[in-house]
Design an enzyme around this catalytic site. Structure first.
Site, PDB file in Angstrom:
ATOM      1  CG  HIS A 119      -1.765   0.991   1.098  1.00 12.33           C
ATOM      2  ND1 HIS A 119      -1.679   2.322   1.715  1.00 12.33           N
ATOM      3  CD2 HIS A 119      -3.216   1.128   0.584  1.00 12.33           C
ATOM      4  CE1 HIS A 119      -2.904   3.069   1.545  1.00 12.33           C
ATOM      5  NE2 HIS A 119      -3.797   2.369   0.989  1.00 12.33           N
ATOM      6  CD  GLU A 178      -5.295   2.940  -3.187  1.00 12.52           C
ATOM      7  OE1 GLU A 178      -6.202   3.423  -2.643  1.00 12.52           O
ATOM      8  OE2 GLU A 178      -4.411   2.392  -2.231  1.00 12.52           O
TER       9      GLU A 178
END
Ligand code: G3P
Length: 228
Positions: free
Chosen positions: A95, A143
């Site tokens: 992430h 993202e």
């Protein structure tokens, strides 16, 4: 509950509103909306909260991270088998808030599969996604880091990042699902991401940090209705 696409992934991060007993409360609301609207919602919880959620609910739970280790002498690490035994169906890795080297991701991806966990690898660019898809994940989450936590969504600001990632990934491995995240706050943000071809969205502050959790989950999940 089975994990199906398109999926609304909700990242609990380490927000107070989504930690410990609050994680259970929020996951319960996610589950209620998921059943009511018949839309697949999965929550991405802190490792220590996984068992609390899976002992009480049937919603699919992902871990936020695992380490590339095996049973043994690895104090303080997150063992993939522990996460699996706690009831998680999958894990995310890399992430934007927990970036790792390619070597780390490669080893951890292998361990995730050995432990029987679904695997979502996060990428910040088409190039990174292209590299990571070689590790044969189940999902690639695209993202843009600078949009994370903000009010401008990836679907609105960077639609081509979503479409380019999808076309690049599908050329390499059709089986890999692409999830779009960062700044998603409204039904329109979700609808646009799905219209662009993504297999789901990855949301955090737009749900966790709002006053009325049910209303926010309901709003975002309802955008999935016409994409099933
Ligand atoms: O993992 C999803 C997350 O990074 C997106 O965060 O707050 O922009 O929805 P947010």
């Amino acid at each position: 509950m089975l994990l199906k696409t398109p999926t609304l992934f909700i990242n609990f991060k380490t927000y107070k509103e989504a930690t410990g007993q609050n994680a259970l409360k929020l996951a319960k609301i996610c589950q209620d909306v998921s059943i009511e609207l018949d839309v697949c919602i999965a929550v991405v919880a802190q490792s220590v909260d996984i068992r609390l959620i899976t002992n009480n609910l049937k919603i699919p739970v992902f871990a936020q991270h695992i380490d590339p280790i095996v049973y043994g002498h690895y104090t303080g690490h997150i063992l993939p088998e522990s996460v699996k035994e706690a009831g998680a169906v999958g894990t995310i890795l890399n992430h934007a808030e927990n970036k790792k080297s390619f070597e780390f991701i490669k080893k951890a991806s292998l361990r995730a599969k050995e432990a029987g966990l679904l695997l979502m690898l996060c990428a910040a660019s088409v190039n990174e996604a292209k590299k990571l898809v070689r590790l044969n994940p189940d999902f690639i989450a695209i993202e843009l880091p600078e949009l994370i936590g903000g009010n401008v969504s990836i679907s609105e600001a960077e639609p081509r990042l979503i479409t380019n990632t999808i076309s690049t990934i599908k050329k390499i491995n059709k089986r890999v699902k692409v999830i779009a995240g960062a700044g998603i706050k409204t039904r329109d943000d979700v609808r646009k991401a799905l219209e662009l071809g993504s297999d789901g969205v990855f949301v955090s502050s737009g749900i966790v940090k709002v006053k009325n959790h049910k209303e926010a989950i309901y709003e975002l999940a309802s955008a999935f209705k016409s994409f099933k």
